[in-house]
Scaffold this motif. Sequence first.
Motif: not given
Length: 490
Positions: A101-106, A126-135
Amino acid sequence: MTTQYIKKSCLVLLAVSVIGLAGCKKYLDTNNNPNLSTTASPDLLLPAVQAAIGHVLGNPLQIYGSFWAQYWTQNPTSSQYRSIEQYASTTTDFDRVWRMMYPDALQDIQEILNMTQGKQSLNQYTAIALLMKAYDMQLATDAFGDIPLTQAATPNITNPTYTPQQQVYDSIFAYVDRAISLIDVNAEVTPSGDDLIFQGNMEQWLRFANTFKLRAYLRLSEVAPQKAAAGIATLSGANTMFLETDAQINYSTIGGNQNPLFSEMLGLGRTQNMVASETVTKFMTQNHDPREPVFFNYSTTAYTVDTIIGLKQGAYRGNAQNDTISLPTAAVGANGLNDKSANAPVKFMSAAESYFLQAEAVVRGWLNTGVPAQTLFTKGIQASFASYNVPGVSTYLASAPAAQWPGGTTAQIRAIIIQKWLAMTGNQGFEAWTEWRRTNYPDFFTTSAASSIGAGRMPERLIYPNSEVTRNANFPGIALIYTKVWWDAN
């Protein structure tokens, strides 16, 4: 960004079928001109992010969630997950979850946001990255409670501070709102094959954003109902679009591209550690639920032919007839003996969940889209059946006690959450367990017979990983597995 960092991202991409080895070679070829930039681009990092989140969602969180949502229990003939049924997890059990969740994704998400900042042509990334960050952050905070947030995506900060869960949720809402403001369904530049979930379809991402925002605000229903109501009210209106299809990553039978849970089972020599829980199979049998044989195999013993048999939660000791217990099916990627498990998708959110979320919000009086709650409840059941091509939904709706629409707000919410639980059987285990923590529905769960944490106690969170306990000077202290997270007020 170093070549080694790019190599990590490429290896993650190999977990999904739509990413080929050639894409990684493009960045890793040792014959490349050393004067060229080694910075990865958003089209490489986005699928790395989605694959990493899909892996943690579809493997460790699926396992813990599906055991604690009482879909599965430990097979008496094996031992891999006995500690899960004993509620005896240790800090070392969650290092991998945290890492994914952290090094691999965030960190990859933050790279995308850094690269696309100020570049209007890349707004959809940017929009998709923000949604993935929220998720990703919702997964982390729902699992662990307070988590690192503002300093978490910076590799050179080795002791990130922790943010209270309430503030994490405020950030989640901000990420989603910003993403919604950037989404343009008619944009000329959108991801395509590098978007593993919707292949760059920005209308679907808008639906995802609205549905995820609804999910996140409903999470606060028991601890901050006024805030939840105000946030959900912004989604009211007949023109608001919610998910009507499953948001998922699809996998294949090709080596390295299988469903992440099945892939782990292969690594364990196809050992079948999960069997059906009596909690869910008994309820489905009582309601003559046609989905039951889709999620679980029939018993293999002659005298129980055409019967699905579950085992009581944690009753793996002393079971004299272990050959009668039903196994999860390949449809949810949890049958190590069936290669079709490789093809099971990982669901980020489902159409059924979308309808049930809307139904609950309407019942509470917080959402008004012009569709009655009962209609949304029915659509949720229909979407669950349709997702697995299960026939007989009309008969089920007409006759199953669990499918009947009751009177009264409390009874209606109970019916909605139980149907959501049924729809998530073995395919959205972590979310089902999380919704049980929020609502206390289903209200017929049983404490594991193997529990080691005291009578009446149940798992309410994951334990912080050993990597944080031993290395982060700002670690706030260990929380016990039965300590509730902030929004769990029941």
